[in-house]
Motif scaffolding. Structure first.
Motif, PDB file in Angstrom:
ATOM      1  N   GLY A  46       0.826  -1.216   0.000  1.00 38.62           N
ATOM      2  CA  GLY A  46       0.000   0.000   0.000  1.00 38.62           C
ATOM      3  C   GLY A  46       0.860   1.267   0.000  1.00 38.62           C
ATOM      4  N   PHE A  47       0.351   2.304  -0.658  1.00 39.13           N
ATOM      5  CA  PHE A  47       1.050   3.597  -0.693  1.00 39.13           C
ATOM      6  C   PHE A  47       0.506   4.511   0.387  1.00 39.13           C
ATOM      7  N   LEU A  48       1.213   5.598   0.659  1.00 38.03           N
ATOM      8  CA  LEU A  48       0.791   6.469   1.768  1.00 38.03           C
ATOM      9  C   LEU A  48       0.547   7.915   1.328  1.00 38.03           C
ATOM     10  N   TYR A  49       0.071   8.670   2.310  1.00 35.54           N
ATOM     11  CA  TYR A  49      -0.189  10.106   2.149  1.00 35.54           C
ATOM     12  C   TYR A  49       1.028  10.802   1.516  1.00 35.54           C
ATOM     13  N   ALA A  50       2.224  10.475   2.026  1.00 33.90           N
ATOM     14  CA  ALA A  50       3.449  11.119   1.533  1.00 33.90           C
ATOM     15  C   ALA A  50       3.713  10.761   0.067  1.00 33.90           C
ATOM     16  N   THR A  51       3.432   9.513  -0.305  1.00 30.41           N
ATOM     17  CA  THR A  51       3.666   9.084  -1.685  1.00 30.41           C
ATOM     18  C   THR A  51       2.813   9.918  -2.634  1.00 30.41           C
ATOM     19  N   THR A  52       1.549  10.086  -2.258  1.00 30.78           N
ATOM     20  CA  THR A  52       0.637  10.887  -3.077  1.00 30.78           C
ATOM     21  C   THR A  52       1.122  12.325  -3.177  1.00 30.78           C
ATOM     22  N   ASP A  53       1.603  12.861  -2.053  1.00 37.56           N
ATOM     23  CA  ASP A  53       2.064  14.251  -2.087  1.00 37.56           C
ATOM     24  C   ASP A  53       3.298  14.413  -2.976  1.00 37.56           C
ATOM     25  N   LEU A  54       4.136  13.397  -3.013  1.00 39.33           N
ATOM     26  CA  LEU A  54       5.299  13.462  -3.909  1.00 39.33           C
ATOM     27  C   LEU A  54       4.842  13.489  -5.370  1.00 39.33           C
ATOM     28  N   ALA A  55       3.892  12.624  -5.690  1.00 38.08           N
ATOM     29  CA  ALA A  55       3.359  12.598  -7.058  1.00 38.08           C
ATOM     30  C   ALA A  55       2.684  13.929  -7.389  1.00 38.08           C
ATOM     31  N   ALA A  56       1.975  14.483  -6.402  1.00 39.28           N
ATOM     32  CA  ALA A  56       1.268  15.751  -6.626  1.00 39.28           C
ATOM     33  C   ALA A  56       2.264  16.893  -6.890  1.00 39.28           C
ATOM     34  N   MET A  57       3.371  16.896  -6.184  1.00 42.69           N
ATOM     35  CA  MET A  57       4.368  17.964  -6.397  1.00 42.69           C
ATOM     36  C   MET A  57       4.964  17.876  -7.793  1.00 42.69           C
TER      37      MET A  57
END
Ligand code: ARG
Length: 581
Positions: free
Chosen positions: A316-327
């Motif tokens: 599973g991926f996490l909140y931080a992973t999504t934020d990295l992709a978003a940046m």
């Protein structure tokens, strides 16, 4: 004018610091005083004398350096050095009057915009699994006000409602939705109208029934693997939850639309790539089976390294992973110059960690800024996080209802003869404005105490005070609409006229500061002072009964610009004005 000189000197001090003439950490209280003798100009400062010790230079030499670094301003006619190192400012009143004259009737109210930037603003961003609560109020309204001001100043603003629409809790919610639908009838839709209790009921089922819990887990897996039935259920759920959010936005007068929703799930397809890229850069480590990144500068209080978890042991991926992709998306695809995050200060460490990691990994362009515009907690009158009497979360809609109800009592008591529909409309505007203004007028990084009594008071820096001040200024024109001001001159003679004129001339620099710092309270404080300057002017300088037509017309022009500035300023805070209350 004092403030203008003050702010010019502040900028000068910054450039002296940048040049190493004054130590960077020196905190100066810049003092600007009115001169007694006009042959010494209008205003003076002793700044050069104050700096002489820290800069190790004689005051007259410093005074010259200050003058050399002073930003040019059309309002300053001349600057002199006097005595041991005083700096005297001669104000050009014509320049000020001309500036104001040009602002009247101008769509930008004379505000000169800086070079436009592309600014991504991440705000509101609630989790869709639950109902929006008071915690989302701050992000939503502070972010929206900064967005409005950025747009007014000509920037290209991209709103990003980074909603939490993904994660394991959706399995539980979808399982419950499925169960209710199997029972037939309208039950599912009915229960979904109150997300808070829907969530609680689903959680209860999850905890009491193994079969339910198993189904919930299976649904998560199916959802992630792209199963069509499961995705349809998920889209329906999100759609209902989002429509609740947009009801709240509509009531609050928030400019977010459905097109601005770009939630966590939007990055699903890129998450595996984020892991691959971090790995290729040699940044990943394994800790208890999870993929993590350790960064030297992040340690807990015992000095142990604090990792950013990128992928759990179960994949599973996490909140931080999504934020990295978003940046990465905001940098590469949206091409932002600045990215602003209006998110609770309690997430400060998360943002420090992911911002720094995104830079190290080369996910964002170097010239793009990442700015966490954190905010404090909204507390109840007991100084603890705001809760209902029974200790539950306060739903945003309930809070707004109560504000409007209280405003209605207030309006009715002030205007016993007003007709019902008007009372209701004024109460709606005042109630919503009060909740928003009470929040926006505080420095966003501090906690504050939510108090209906204070926010609805007519005294002090409140919405009712400002809305009322606006009706008073605007009211002048009800009796003056036959006066032609097309050829009127603006003359600043009386001290109070000059003070009001000076305040009005600062609107642009206030907005620039507000969007730079992401702090709407700067604008609130300004509007409050402007209303105060107007009321001192109005007391000292009769408008409609002025001694001459020239004075009357000039004062009408000043009143016009005051009304327009108050209205525009409030509108940039997302607050509607009233013509009467
Ligand atoms: N959904 C999160 C919360 O409610 C806020 C998301 C903020 N934005 C972000 N890019 N992390 O706490």
């Amino acid at each position: 004018m004092k403030e203008l000189i003050q702010s010019l000197l502040e900028q000068t001090l910054e450039s002296l610091k940048a040049q190493g003439i004054v130590p960077a950490d020196f905190e100066a209280r810049i003092q600007v005083d009115r001169t007694k003798d006009k042959s010494h100009g209008d205003l003076a400062t002793n700044l050069a004398m104050m700096l002489t010790k820290v800069a190790g230079k004689p005051p007259r030499e410093l005074a010259q350096l200050i003058i050399d670094n002073l930003p040019a301003s059309a309002q300053v006619a001349k600057v002199d050095i006097a005595g041991p190192g005083f700096i005297n400012f001669f104000i050009d009143e014509n320049a000020l009057a001309n500036q104001l004259k040009a602002a009247i009737g101008d769509a930008m109210l004379g505000v000169k915009a800086a070079a436009p930037q592309t600014v991504v603003v991440d705000y509101s961003s609630p989790n869709l699994a639950k109902e929006m609560h008071v915690g989302h109020l701050r992000s939503t309204i502070i972010g929206d006000s900064v967005v409005r001001a950025l747009e007014f100043l000509g920037n290209n603003v991209i709103r990003q409602n980074h909603v939490g629409d993904w994660g394991t809790q959706f399995g539980m919610l979808l399982a419950y939705m499925e169960e209710l639908r199997a029972q037939g009838g309208d039950k599912a839709n009915l229960e979904l109208s109150d997300l808070e209790s829907f969530y609680r009921a689903a959680k209860l089922r999850f905890d009491e029934s193994d079969a339910f819990a198993t189904r919930a887990r299976a649904l998560v897996v199916e959802l992630q693997s792209g199963d069509e039935y499961c995705n349809k259920l998920w889209r329906e759920f999100n759609d209902i939850s989002l429509s609740h959010c947009h009801d709240v936005y509509a009531r609050l007068g928030v400019s977010l639309t459905r097109k601005d929703v770009h939630g966590e799930s939007a990055y699903n397809a890129d998450l595996a790539q984020v892991v691959t890229d971090l790995d290729a850069k040699g940044l990943l480590a394994i800790s208890d089976g999870a993929k993590v990144v350790f960064q030297e500068e992040f340690r807990n209080k015992d000095g142990e390294p604090l990792p950013v978890i990128i992928q759990k042991a179960d994949g599973g991926f996490l909140y931080a992973t999504t934020d990295l992709a978003a940046m990465r998306y905001r940098s590469g695809t949206l091409n932002a110059d600045r990215v602003l995050y209006f998110v609770d200060l309690r997430q400060a460490l998360h943002f420090q960690q992911v911002f720094s990691l995104a830079r190290t990994a080369g996910f964002v362009r170097e010239n793009m800024t990442l700015e966490h515009m954190g905010f404090g907690t909204m507390n109840g009158e007991d100084g603890r996080p705001f809760k209902t009497r029974s200790g539950g979360v306060v739903k945003l809609v309930d809070l707004l209802d109560e504000a409007v109800e209280r405003a209605e009592q207030l309006v009715r008591s002030k205007n016993p003869d007003m007709d019902e529909a008007e009372v209701k409309e004024i109460a709606r505007v005042v109630g919503i404005a009060s909740v928003k203004y009470a929040d926006l007028s505080k420095n966003r990084s501090s906690d504050y105490i939510f108090s209906f009594e204070q926010m609805l008071s007519f005294e002090g820096n409140t919405a009712p005070y400002l809305l009322y001040a606006y009706t008073r200024v605007a009211g002048i024109f009800k009796k003056a609409d036959n006066i032609d001001l097309a050829n009127a001159e603006l003359v600043l003679e009386h001290d109070k006229e000059k003070e009001l004129g000076n305040k009005l001339a600062q609107f642009g620099e206030i907005l620039a500061r507000m969007v730079d710092k992401g702090q709407p309270h700067i604008l609130c404080g300004y509007l409050y002072e402007l209303a105060g300057a107007f009321s001192s002017f109005y007391e000292a300088c009769p408008v409609l009964s002025a001694d001459s037509d020239v004075a009357r017309n000039s004062r009408l022009l000043l009143s016009r610009l005051t009304a327009d500035t108050l209205k525009q300023g409030l509108s940039l805070l997302g607050i509607e004005t009233l013509e009467r209350m």
